[in-house]
Design a protein around this motif. Structure first.
Motif, mmCIF file in Angstrom:
data_model
loop_
_atom_site.group_PDB
_atom_site.id
_atom_site.type_symbol
_atom_site.label_atom_id
_atom_site.label_comp_id
_atom_site.label_asym_id
_atom_site.label_seq_id
_atom_site.Cartn_x
_atom_site.Cartn_y
_atom_site.Cartn_z
ATOM 1 N N HIS A 1 1.186 -1.637 -0.028
ATOM 2 C CA HIS A 1 -0.368 -0.056 0.155
ATOM 3 C C HIS A 1 0.866 1.237 0.241
ATOM 4 N N LYS A 2 -0.146 2.620 -0.775
ATOM 5 C CA LYS A 2 1.289 3.706 -0.298
ATOM 6 C C LYS A 2 0.233 4.433 0.875
ATOM 7 N N LYS A 3 1.430 4.811 1.207
ATOM 8 C CA LYS A 3 1.131 5.993 2.455
ATOM 9 C C LYS A 3 -0.033 6.848 2.184
ATOM 10 N N PHE B 1 -5.062 3.924 3.614
ATOM 11 C CA PHE B 1 -6.360 3.944 4.846
ATOM 12 C C PHE B 1 -5.931 4.098 6.194
ATOM 13 N N THR B 2 -6.800 4.314 6.722
ATOM 14 C CA THR B 2 -6.497 4.749 8.473
ATOM 15 C C THR B 2 -5.655 3.478 9.245
ATOM 16 N N GLY B 3 -4.320 4.687 9.732
ATOM 17 C CA GLY B 3 -2.977 3.250 9.475
ATOM 18 C C GLY B 3 -1.715 3.138 8.755
ATOM 19 N N ALA B 4 -2.065 3.819 7.481
ATOM 20 C CA ALA B 4 -1.202 3.708 6.622
ATOM 21 C C ALA B 4 -0.269 4.565 6.342
ATOM 22 N N TYR B 5 0.592 4.385 7.535
ATOM 23 C CA TYR B 5 1.455 5.244 8.031
ATOM 24 C C TYR B 5 2.959 5.622 6.882
ATOM 25 N N ALA B 6 3.412 5.059 6.097
ATOM 26 C CA ALA B 6 4.062 4.310 5.210
ATOM 27 C C ALA B 6 4.134 3.092 4.319
ATOM 28 N N ASN B 7 4.758 3.816 3.085
ATOM 29 C CA ASN B 7 4.300 3.080 2.243
ATOM 30 C C ASN B 7 5.206 1.785 2.125
ATOM 31 N N ARG B 8 4.164 0.534 1.910
ATOM 32 C CA ARG B 8 4.407 -0.879 2.242
ATOM 33 C C ARG B 8 4.582 -1.632 1.021
ATOM 34 N N ARG B 9 5.991 -2.527 1.299
ATOM 35 C CA ARG B 9 5.524 -3.115 -0.097
ATOM 36 C C ARG B 9 4.957 -4.338 0.713
ATOM 37 N N GLY B 10 4.370 -5.596 0.076
ATOM 38 C CA GLY B 10 3.582 -6.460 -0.423
ATOM 39 C C GLY B 10 4.609 -8.184 -0.415
ATOM 40 N N LEU B 11 3.477 -9.306 -0.086
ATOM 41 C CA LEU B 11 4.440 -10.005 0.417
ATOM 42 C C LEU B 11 4.272 -10.628 -1.140
ATOM 43 N N VAL B 12 3.762 -10.545 -2.183
ATOM 44 C CA VAL B 12 4.009 -10.621 -3.706
ATOM 45 C C VAL B 12 5.328 -10.322 -4.270
ATOM 46 N N GLU B 13 5.605 -8.673 -4.252
ATOM 47 C CA GLU B 13 7.052 -7.984 -4.065
ATOM 48 C C GLU B 13 7.988 -9.472 -3.653
ATOM 49 N N GLU B 14 8.205 -9.091 -1.987
ATOM 50 C CA GLU B 14 8.896 -10.308 -1.777
ATOM 51 C C GLU B 14 9.402 -11.769 -2.100
ATOM 52 N N ALA B 15 8.186 -12.115 -2.559
ATOM 53 C CA ALA B 15 8.334 -13.154 -3.590
ATOM 54 C C ALA B 15 8.966 -13.257 -4.480
ATOM 55 N N ASP B 16 9.371 -12.132 -5.060
ATOM 56 C CA ASP B 16 9.715 -12.302 -6.457
ATOM 57 C C ASP B 16 10.689 -13.008 -7.019
ATOM 58 N N GLY B 17 10.757 -14.306 -7.729
ATOM 59 C CA GLY B 17 11.945 -14.728 -8.177
ATOM 60 C C GLY B 17 11.966 -15.972 -7.440
ATOM 61 N N GLY B 18 11.008 -15.919 -6.403
ATOM 62 C CA GLY B 18 11.254 -17.253 -5.590
ATOM 63 C C GLY B 18 9.659 -17.924 -5.594
ATOM 64 N N THR B 19 8.794 -18.061 -4.864
ATOM 65 C CA THR B 19 7.602 -18.740 -4.473
ATOM 66 C C THR B 19 6.736 -18.477 -3.834
ATOM 67 N N LEU B 20 5.179 -17.798 -3.666
ATOM 68 C CA LEU B 20 4.574 -17.180 -3.111
ATOM 69 C C LEU B 20 2.776 -18.586 -2.280
ATOM 70 N N LEU B 21 2.808 -19.035 -0.921
ATOM 71 C CA LEU B 21 2.497 -20.148 -0.919
ATOM 72 C C LEU B 21 0.955 -19.308 -0.441
ATOM 73 N N LEU B 22 0.230 -19.599 -1.254
ATOM 74 C CA LEU B 22 -1.383 -18.904 -0.754
ATOM 75 C C LEU B 22 -2.474 -19.639 0.167
ATOM 76 N N ASP B 23 -1.674 -19.964 1.052
ATOM 77 C CA ASP B 23 -3.103 -20.845 2.774
ATOM 78 C C ASP B 23 -4.093 -20.797 3.009
ATOM 79 N N GLU B 24 -5.127 -21.488 3.091
ATOM 80 C CA GLU B 24 -6.596 -21.133 2.649
ATOM 81 C C GLU B 24 -6.909 -20.655 2.195
ATOM 82 N N ILE B 25 -6.684 -21.134 0.964
ATOM 83 C CA ILE B 25 -7.257 -19.945 -0.382
ATOM 84 C C ILE B 25 -8.260 -20.425 -0.663
ATOM 85 N N GLY B 26 -9.016 -21.281 0.183
ATOM 86 C CA GLY B 26 -10.645 -21.591 0.402
ATOM 87 C C GLY B 26 -11.698 -20.692 0.961
#
Length: 493
Positions: A237-239, A242-267
């Motif tokens: 999210h960008k700063k 939403f309420t409480g978004a005090y700074a820019n934050r990278r998401g887990l998708v970017e953190e997993a770039d080049g690797g694997t993302l597990l979406l647990d309990e996708i159902g």
């Protein structure tokens, strides 16, 4: 084991002064004494001195002159002047020429002396640590690379398919074989299985068996996070988004770039978020909350769920197009009740791990205990088995874990309770909601007594201690409620 105390040196030509200072400092330090510069130099050459307390006025020289020499030969030693004279020029000379750390005036207080010694020896230790880190920093690239490779190798070994505990005849072998085959292909895989069967462990094994093994593995539990927070967690999210978004934050998708993302309990994700996730899976693009531009990430997506997603699709709760995006291949992990042979090897592995983790030592399970573990259905699967093994280890008083340590449900799954005769509660599945108070209290007390003594293996001393009773008091209550073991199976101790 003896503890090495920090070493300090006290230099003064007055014996009485040296004696008093040494007596105070010996409470916390290894103290060496010297009556003049010559003896002090000898002490410095032969001992690991960390701080020097030196009197300013001595025959033939001054403390500043001596400590200036010390500074030249042993620059790491912390230098402190102790004097009854407070000439400002002497103080300035001491600071400039001898690099004095502290200036203590007489008469000093013992607490003042101890505090100065503590601070000085801590400063010495910090200087040595700084030098060590500086040296490591110079060697950092090759050393860090070697450490990283060794650590990566240990992680890959830990999450290899062979590290998934099972027997050679286990029905889980076929799932592992299929997972190993699909690991080398960069396609999405859906891992299905009941809670506690080890879906994330299987996903990690697939990651480290594939060509993305050197990239990150990132897992997120989709069912535990509300939609807006889940979107922020995955896409960032960008700063001020939403309420409480005090700074820019990278998401887990970017953190997993080049690797694997597990979406647990996708159902468990909502229909609204299913649409957002579908776009990312189709296009490989995402947009952070509050951002205008789209970004891309190269990730392999694995999904896991305890639900039957095909049934969810038929019921209209899960998008069919999203299902096929996630399930290029489906792997199903069988529950523990379908592989009782694995229970034995899993229990032994979990026991070894728990002993190592908690510093306990036991030889293993009794044969009756292993049989009971293998007969139980384990609705909570491996996670429930892990809790049961840990519970037994905590309660154990001997090297062999006997069946008396098992929880009632595992020890007697058919009856759902302890194998014991108790007229006060026989025929009653629960305490009645109505009736005389005393009768209901008696039934509650009888049930507590019954469950506790069975858990303690009919050891009356241990039962009495746990309940805060004397043995005589416990015996009276057992007689009152008619609590006796099955004579054919138990022997009262």
């Amino acid at each position: 084991m003896s503890v090495t105390l920090p070493s300090v040196l006290v230099v003064d030509d007055e014996p009485r002064s040296v004696e008093v200072m040494a007596r105070v400092l010996r409470e916390e330090f290894d103290v060496h004494v010297a009556s003049g510069p010559a003896a002090a130099t000898e002490a410095l050459e032969n001992h690991w001195i960390q701080a020097v307390f030196c009197d300013q006025r001595m025959p033939g020289t001054t403390g500043v002159e001596f400590l200036t020499t010390v500074r030249g030969r042993w620059p790491d030693i912390v230098r402190i002047i102790v004097t009854g004279y407070t000439d400002p020029e002497d103080m300035i000379e001491a600071i400039n020429a001898a690099g004095i750390y502290q200036y203590i005036t007489k008469p000093w207080h013992p607490d003042q002396l101890l505090l100065a010694a503590r601070n000085a020896t801590q400063l010495f230790a910090m200087q040595r640590e700084y030098e060590r880190l500086s040296l490591e920093l110079k060697l950092a690239p090759p050393v860090a690379e070697g450490r990283l490779l060794r650590q990566r190798g240990r992680v890959q070994d830990s999450y290899h398919f062979n590290s998934i505990i099972r027997t050679p005849e286990s029905v889980l072998n076929e799932t592992c074989r299929q997972a190993a085959k699909v690991s080398v292909f960069d396609i999405p895989v859906l891992i299905q299985g009941e809670t506690g069967t080890g879906k994330e462990l299987m996903a990690r094994a697939m990651h480290y068996a594939g060509h993305r093994a050197d990239g990150p593995f990132v897992a997120v539990n989709c069912g535990a996070i509300p939609d807006e927070l889940l979107e922020s967690e995955l896409f960032g999210h960008k700063k001020g988004a939403f309420t409480g978004a005090y700074a820019n934050r990278r998401g887990l998708v970017e953190e997993a770039d080049g690797g694997t993302l597990l979406l647990d309990e996708i159902g468990d994700i909502s229909p609204a978020f299913q649409v957002k996730l579908l776009r990312f899976l189709q296009e490989g693009e995402f947009r952070a909350l509050g951002a205008n531009e789209t970004r891309r990430a190269d990730v392999r997506v694995l999904a896991a769920t305890h639900r039957d997603l095909k049934a969810e699709v038929r019921a209209g709760r899960f998008r069919e197009d999203l299902y096929f995006r996630l399930a290029a291949m489906v792997l199903t992990i069988p529950p523990l009740r379908e592989r009782p042979g694995d229970v034995r090897v899993l229990a032994n592995h979990l026991l070894d791990d728990a002993c190592l983790r908690h510093g306990r030592h036991v030889r293993g399970f009794a044969a009756e205990t292993t049989a009971a573990l293998m007969q139980y259905s384990w609705p909570g699967n491996v996670r429930e088995l892990q809790n049961e093994v840990l519970r037994m280890l905590v309660l154990a008083e001997h090297e062999i874990l006997g069946p008396e340590l098992l929880s009632p449900a595992v020890r007697n799954p058919a009856g759902g309770g302890p194998d014991v005769s108790c007229p006060a509660v026989d025929g009653a599945d629960d305490i009645p909601a109505t009736g005389p108070l005393q009768q209901r209290m008696d039934m509650l007390e009888a049930r507590i007594l019954m469950e506790t003594i069975v858990r303690c293996g009919w050891n009356k001393s241990r039962t009495a201690r746990e309940l805060g009773l004397s043995r005589v008091g416990l015996r009276a209550k057992l007689d009152r409620y008619g609590i006796v073991p099955d004579a054919e199976k138990q022997t009262i101790q």
